[in-house]
Design a protein around this motif. Structure first.
Motif, PDB file in Angstrom:
ATOM      1  N   ILE A 132     -22.859   1.222   4.066  1.00  0.00           N
ATOM      2  CA  ILE A 132     -23.246   0.037   4.904  1.00  0.00           C
ATOM      3  C   ILE A 132     -23.441  -1.086   4.134  1.00  0.00           C
ATOM      4  CG2 ILE A 132     -25.038  -0.953   6.429  1.00  0.00           C
ATOM      5  CD1 ILE A 132     -25.493   2.374   7.320  1.00  0.00           C
ATOM      6  N   LEU A 133     -24.125  -1.272   2.903  1.00  0.00           N
ATOM      7  CA  LEU A 133     -24.364  -2.500   2.179  1.00  0.00           C
ATOM      8  C   LEU A 133     -23.233  -2.991   1.453  1.00  0.00           C
ATOM      9  CD1 LEU A 133     -28.086  -1.704   1.982  1.00  0.00           C
ATOM     10  CD2 LEU A 133     -27.453  -4.023   2.864  1.00  0.00           C
ATOM     11  N   SER A 134     -22.547  -2.197   1.147  1.00  0.00           N
ATOM     12  CA  SER A 134     -21.159  -2.470   0.249  1.00  0.00           C
ATOM     13  C   SER A 134     -20.045  -3.449   1.119  1.00  0.00           C
ATOM     14  CB  SER A 134     -20.617  -1.320  -0.317  1.00  0.00           C
ATOM     15  OG  SER A 134     -21.348  -0.618  -1.515  1.00  0.00           O
ATOM     16  N   GLU A 135     -20.075  -2.943   2.350  1.00  0.00           N
ATOM     17  CA  GLU A 135     -19.384  -3.485   3.339  1.00  0.00           C
ATOM     18  C   GLU A 135     -19.815  -4.781   3.497  1.00  0.00           C
ATOM     19  OE1 GLU A 135     -16.437  -4.005   6.577  1.00  0.00           O
ATOM     20  OE2 GLU A 135     -16.655  -2.688   4.797  1.00  0.00           O
ATOM     21  N   ALA A 136     -21.182  -5.081   3.567  1.00  0.00           N
ATOM     22  CA  ALA A 136     -21.809  -6.491   3.874  1.00  0.00           C
ATOM     23  C   ALA A 136     -21.751  -7.263   2.485  1.00  0.00           C
ATOM     24  CB  ALA A 136     -23.322  -6.082   3.706  1.00  0.00           C
ATOM     25  N   VAL A 137     -21.466  -6.873   1.073  1.00  0.00           N
ATOM     26  CA  VAL A 137     -21.200  -7.500   0.003  1.00  0.00           C
ATOM     27  C   VAL A 137     -19.763  -8.138   0.281  1.00  0.00           C
ATOM     28  CG1 VAL A 137     -20.822  -7.659  -2.210  1.00  0.00           C
ATOM     29  CG2 VAL A 137     -22.690  -6.219  -1.393  1.00  0.00           C
ATOM     30  N   ARG A 138     -18.649  -7.349   0.687  1.00  0.00           N
ATOM     31  CA  ARG A 138     -17.311  -7.670   1.009  1.00  0.00           C
ATOM     32  C   ARG A 138     -17.244  -8.837   1.716  1.00  0.00           C
ATOM     33  NH1 ARG A 138     -13.240  -6.779   4.462  1.00  0.00           N
ATOM     34  NH2 ARG A 138     -14.504  -5.441   5.984  1.00  0.00           N
ATOM     35  N   LEU A 139     -18.085  -8.568   2.942  1.00  0.00           N
ATOM     36  CA  LEU A 139     -17.946  -9.423   4.240  1.00  0.00           C
ATOM     37  C   LEU A 139     -18.590 -10.835   3.426  1.00  0.00           C
ATOM     38  CD1 LEU A 139     -18.729  -7.277   7.021  1.00  0.00           C
ATOM     39  CD2 LEU A 139     -16.752  -8.660   6.716  1.00  0.00           C
ATOM     40  N   MET A 140     -19.566 -10.732   2.930  1.00  0.00           N
ATOM     41  CA  MET A 140     -20.230 -11.957   2.370  1.00  0.00           C
ATOM     42  C   MET A 140     -19.188 -12.955   1.508  1.00  0.00           C
ATOM     43  SD  MET A 140     -23.993 -10.281   1.858  1.00  0.00           S
ATOM     44  CE  MET A 140     -24.706 -11.786   1.066  1.00  0.00           C
ATOM     45  N   SER A 141     -18.780 -12.299   0.752  1.00  0.00           N
ATOM     46  CA  SER A 141     -17.679 -13.075  -0.368  1.00  0.00           C
ATOM     47  C   SER A 141     -16.629 -13.432   0.482  1.00  0.00           C
ATOM     48  CB  SER A 141     -17.071 -11.669  -1.265  1.00  0.00           C
ATOM     49  OG  SER A 141     -18.203 -11.381  -1.942  1.00  0.00           O
ATOM     50  N   GLU A 142     -16.237 -12.582   1.354  1.00  0.00           N
ATOM     51  CA  GLU A 142     -14.893 -13.243   2.200  1.00  0.00           C
ATOM     52  C   GLU A 142     -15.272 -14.523   3.049  1.00  0.00           C
ATOM     53  OE1 GLU A 142     -12.170  -9.064   2.848  1.00  0.00           O
ATOM     54  OE2 GLU A 142     -13.475  -9.901   4.643  1.00  0.00           O
ATOM     55  N   GLY A 143     -16.721 -14.319   3.451  1.00  0.00           N
ATOM     56  CA  GLY A 143     -17.165 -15.579   4.406  1.00  0.00           C
ATOM     57  C   GLY A 143     -17.309 -16.852   3.502  1.00  0.00           C
ATOM     58  N   GLU A 144     -17.815 -16.646   2.440  1.00  0.00           N
ATOM     59  CA  GLU A 144     -18.024 -17.896   1.423  1.00  0.00           C
ATOM     60  C   GLU A 144     -16.630 -18.401   1.057  1.00  0.00           C
ATOM     61  OE1 GLU A 144     -20.686 -19.537   0.531  1.00  0.00           O
ATOM     62  OE2 GLU A 144     -22.323 -18.113   1.274  1.00  0.00           O
ATOM     63  N   LEU A 145     -15.716 -17.490   0.641  1.00  0.00           N
ATOM     64  CA  LEU A 145     -14.157 -17.913   0.138  1.00  0.00           C
ATOM     65  C   LEU A 145     -13.593 -18.689   1.344  1.00  0.00           C
ATOM     66  CD1 LEU A 145     -13.459 -14.949  -2.210  1.00  0.00           C
ATOM     67  CD2 LEU A 145     -13.717 -17.397  -2.842  1.00  0.00           C
ATOM     68  N   LEU A 146     -13.567 -18.063   2.362  1.00  0.00           N
ATOM     69  CA  LEU A 146     -13.109 -18.774   3.697  1.00  0.00           C
ATOM     70  C   LEU A 146     -13.523 -20.034   4.224  1.00  0.00           C
ATOM     71  CD1 LEU A 146     -11.089 -18.177   6.112  1.00  0.00           C
ATOM     72  CD2 LEU A 146     -12.960 -17.089   7.435  1.00  0.00           C
ATOM     73  N   GLN A 147     -15.072 -20.144   3.845  1.00  0.00           N
ATOM     74  CA  GLN A 147     -15.564 -21.540   4.082  1.00  0.00           C
ATOM     75  C   GLN A 147     -14.790 -22.579   3.162  1.00  0.00           C
ATOM     76  OE1 GLN A 147     -19.743 -22.254   3.629  1.00  0.00           O
ATOM     77  NE2 GLN A 147     -19.812 -23.449   5.433  1.00  0.00           N
ATOM     78  N   ILE A 148     -14.780 -22.192   1.804  1.00  0.00           N
ATOM     79  CA  ILE A 148     -14.256 -22.940   0.802  1.00  0.00           C
ATOM     80  C   ILE A 148     -12.850 -23.376   1.125  1.00  0.00           C
ATOM     81  CG2 ILE A 148     -13.717 -22.922  -1.894  1.00  0.00           C
ATOM     82  CD1 ILE A 148     -16.045 -21.385  -2.138  1.00  0.00           C
ATOM     83  N   GLU A 149     -11.965 -22.353   1.666  1.00  0.00           N
ATOM     84  CA  GLU A 149     -10.685 -22.640   1.659  1.00  0.00           C
ATOM     85  C   GLU A 149     -10.283 -23.431   3.190  1.00  0.00           C
ATOM     86  OE1 GLU A 149      -6.940 -20.353   3.986  1.00  0.00           O
ATOM     87  OE2 GLU A 149      -8.771 -19.126   3.280  1.00  0.00           O
ATOM     88  N   LYS A 150     -11.267 -23.350   3.936  1.00  0.00           N
ATOM     89  CA  LYS A 150     -10.911 -24.484   5.289  1.00  0.00           C
ATOM     90  C   LYS A 150     -11.459 -25.697   5.196  1.00  0.00           C
ATOM     91  CE  LYS A 150      -8.945 -21.059   7.629  1.00  0.00           C
ATOM     92  NZ  LYS A 150      -7.464 -21.033   7.972  1.00  0.00           N
ATOM     93  N   SER A 151     -12.626 -25.743   4.332  1.00  0.00           N
ATOM     94  CA  SER A 151     -13.343 -27.047   4.279  1.00  0.00           C
ATOM     95  C   SER A 151     -12.264 -27.986   3.335  1.00  0.00           C
ATOM     96  CB  SER A 151     -14.823 -26.756   3.202  1.00  0.00           C
ATOM     97  OG  SER A 151     -14.344 -26.216   1.753  1.00  0.00           O
TER      98      SER A 151
END
Length: 320
Positions: A132-151
């Protein structure tokens, strides 16, 4: 958060013992840094969600405490790494790890916290909690990188904004509730309900955080930090999608090229408020809060459910 702290006061004390044990190191430097982190811990919102989610389904056990410790280890690791990425010298009013021990050590400390969390679960065969928490780590990393890309191009849709905050913030709170629930509930449907509940709370939590940038409460004036960092959050996204093209062009130019000029940042904040960006984001925040409460109300009324409701309302009513 008084009720929440009251109904799980002994469990929170027990969690403290487990967490201190989890971060111990035989390396003197690491142990000194771990003590610094433990002494300056935050409100422990996420471990509280783990413990209360578990109590909703039954009696808290050792697996629950390990789940709460893993959540706090992962959260702390991401904060340490975030401070390096953001070049932040302060965290919760104190010097950040990278400010005191420099970036190289801070990155290694974050890695250490992550590895301690993974081993805590693996060594005790808490495989479902770890999944459950490994999935969260993946999503957190993707969310941060998506924000950097879109900004970079400052052309962010509302849908992409929700995808970003779901990943970078809501995923950990969703996983915290699911992990806690998985240690006491037997029905997978109940665990999924708690995961969705945590996700909705996390979405409301992040929108509240984004609104602080435009608020003059406590600090006396809006900070405009997100604008300075070229981050597009919901209040600004709303007005960019609903204002005249000439104003949109002007605001984007300010965010891209004049984001360190106080008067220009103040102008953007004024436009966001005047054109309904604050009101729109606030309504969205309360929608997520109410959806979380609807999910919570599927469970029978009890002091535990009341404590979880109090925590939910705290996330949207807090002043810092």
């Amino acid at each position: 958060m008084n009720l929440a702290k009251k109904v799980i006061s002994s469990e929170l004390e027990q969690f403290e013992v487990h967490f201190r044990e989890a971060v111990k190191s035989r390396v003197a430097l690491l142990d000194r840094i771990m003590q610094y982190i433990v002494k300056r811990k935050g409100k422990q919102l996420r471990p509280m969600f783990v413990l209360l989610s578990a109590r909703l389904g039954g009696t808290i056990n050792d697996s629950t405490y390990r789940a709460a410790s893993l959540v706090e280890l992962l959260h702390t690791a991401t904060l340490v790494h975030d401070d390096v990425v953001d070049e932040s010298m302060e965290r919760r009013g104190f010097f950040s790890i990278n400010a005191l021990w420099k970036n190289k050590i801070a990155v290694l400390v974050g890695d250490y916290l992550l590895s301690k969390g993974l081993l805590l679960s693996l060594n005790n065969k808490d495989h479902e909690v770890l999944r459950i928490l490994s999935e969260a780590v993946r999503l957190m990393s993707e969310g941060e990188l998506l924000q950097i890309e879109k900004s970079r191009n400052l052309n962010l849709s509302e849908a992409v904004y929700y995808e970003i905050i779901n990943g970078k913030t809501a995923s950990l709170l969703a996983s915290a509730c699911a992990a806690g629930a998985s240690t006491t509930f037997t029905d997978p449907a109940d665990i999924e309900t708690m995961r969705l509940f945590g996700e909705k709370v996390g979405m409301a939590f992040q929108i509240k955080d984004d609104l602080f940038d435009y608020s003059s409460k406590n600090i006396g004036k809006p900070t405009g930090n997100d604008i300075k960092e070229k981050k597009l959050t919901l209040p600004l996204i709303y007005i960019l999608n609903n204002c005249p093209p000439s104003l949109k062009k002007q605001i984007i130019y300010i965010v891209k090229n004049q984001n360190t000029q106080k008067d220009k940042v103040a102008f953007v904040i004024e436009q966001v408020e005047a054109l309904g960006g604050i009101d729109y984001a606030t309504k969205k925040m309360f929608t997520y809060r109410d959806e979380a409460l609807e999910l919570l109300y599927r469970f029978p009324t009890s002091p535990i459910r009341d404590a979880l409701e109090e925590l939910v309302r705290y996330t949207t009513d807090r002043e810092y």
